[in-house]
Scaffold this active site. Structure first.
Site, PDB file in Angstrom:
ATOM      1  N   SER A   1      37.964  60.119  44.236  1.00 14.47           N
ATOM      2  CA  SER A   1      37.913  61.451  43.652  1.00 14.47           C
ATOM      3  C   SER A   1      38.603  62.461  44.574  1.00 14.47           C
ATOM      4  CB  SER A   1      36.446  61.814  43.353  1.00 14.47           C
ATOM      5  OG  SER A   1      36.362  62.953  42.535  1.00 14.47           O
TER       6      SER A   1
ATOM      7  N   ASP B   1      36.745  58.595  31.846  1.00 10.03           N
ATOM      8  CA  ASP B   1      36.518  59.551  32.925  1.00 10.03           C
ATOM      9  C   ASP B   1      36.497  60.966  32.353  1.00 10.03           C
ATOM     10  OD1 ASP B   1      36.633  61.190  35.207  1.00 10.03           O
ATOM     11  OD2 ASP B   1      37.865  59.755  36.300  1.00 10.03           O
TER      12      ASP B   1
ATOM     13  N   HIS C   1      33.856  58.200  35.730  1.00 16.05           N
ATOM     14  CA  HIS C   1      34.417  58.689  36.994  1.00 16.05           C
ATOM     15  C   HIS C   1      33.926  57.878  38.188  1.00 16.05           C
ATOM     16  CE1 HIS C   1      36.653  61.584  39.297  1.00 16.05           C
ATOM     17  NE2 HIS C   1      35.614  61.819  40.080  1.00 16.05           N
TER      18      HIS C   1
END
Length: 205
Positions: free
Chosen positions: A107, A157, A188
């Site tokens: 991320s 996601d 995610h």
């Protein structure tokens, strides 16, 4: 496992298998230097692990650079923090006697790793980017000269649009990276399939 500061607070785990390249572990928003150590140990047993904490706080949660809103980055800060992180990598290589590491970022950590690939490619031997986005609207034109990069995206996601991940893959390819991009049936967060593919990719590279 040792804790030190240098220019970033971090954890360092020495190698027990010197044949493996070191991993640079880059956590997501709200993580810290301990977050990805179990992941690093799982996907690259015996590798040295270098895991810095992001130097920016967002409502008390560590990040590697500032953002203006969800998915909207402060690009001047992205550039500044990427150079700061690259300088830290140089410091850590000298302190611990490390080769150039392979980044493993999730991320926000994957986004700063992508920025490193564009801005300071010499500090990384390659990168695994879990759920990344394009960190800079106009990336530099530096060449990656076959640097191996793995992108793992999630088809469900809610944070990273599929178009954004595809654009990142396209730009890294244009910059010369030896890119593999896989989209998994996932959201995610990382899944076991992410771990399996990362382990296989690291073993092959």
């Amino acid at each position: 496992m040792s804790t030190d500061t240098l220019s970033h607070r971090h954890l360092f785990v020495p190698a027990t298998d010197p044949g493996r390249p070191p991993l640079l572990l880059l956590h997501g928003t709200g993580g810290d230097e301990s977050d990805l150590v179990p992941l690093g140990r799982a996907v690259a047993p015996g590798a040295a692990l270098l895991s810095p904490r992001g130097a920016v706080l967002e409502q008390g949660r560590p990040r590697f650079f500032r953002r203006l809103a969800e998915g909207v980055f402060d690009e001047a800060d992205v550039e500044r923090r990427a150079h700061d992180l690259a300088d830290f990598i140089d410091e850590a290589q000298a302190r611990y006697g490390l080769a150039a590491p392979v980044a493993l970022g999730f991320s926000n950590g994957a986004n700063i790793a992508a920025a490193l690939l564009w801005l300071r490619p010499e500090v990384l031997a390659g990168a695994v980017l879990l759920r990344p986005m394009v960190p800079l609207a106009r990336p530099p034109s530096g060449r990656l000269e076959g640097r191996p990069v793995l992108i793992l995206s999630g088809s469900a996601d809610p944070i990273v649009p599929a178009e954004n991940a595809a654009r990142l893959a396209e730009r890294l390819t244009e910059a010369g990276a030896a890119l593999t991009h896989r989209t998994l049936p996932a959201g995610h967060g990382p899944t076991q399939r992410d771990l399996d593919l990362t382990t296989e990719w690291l073993a092959a590279h």
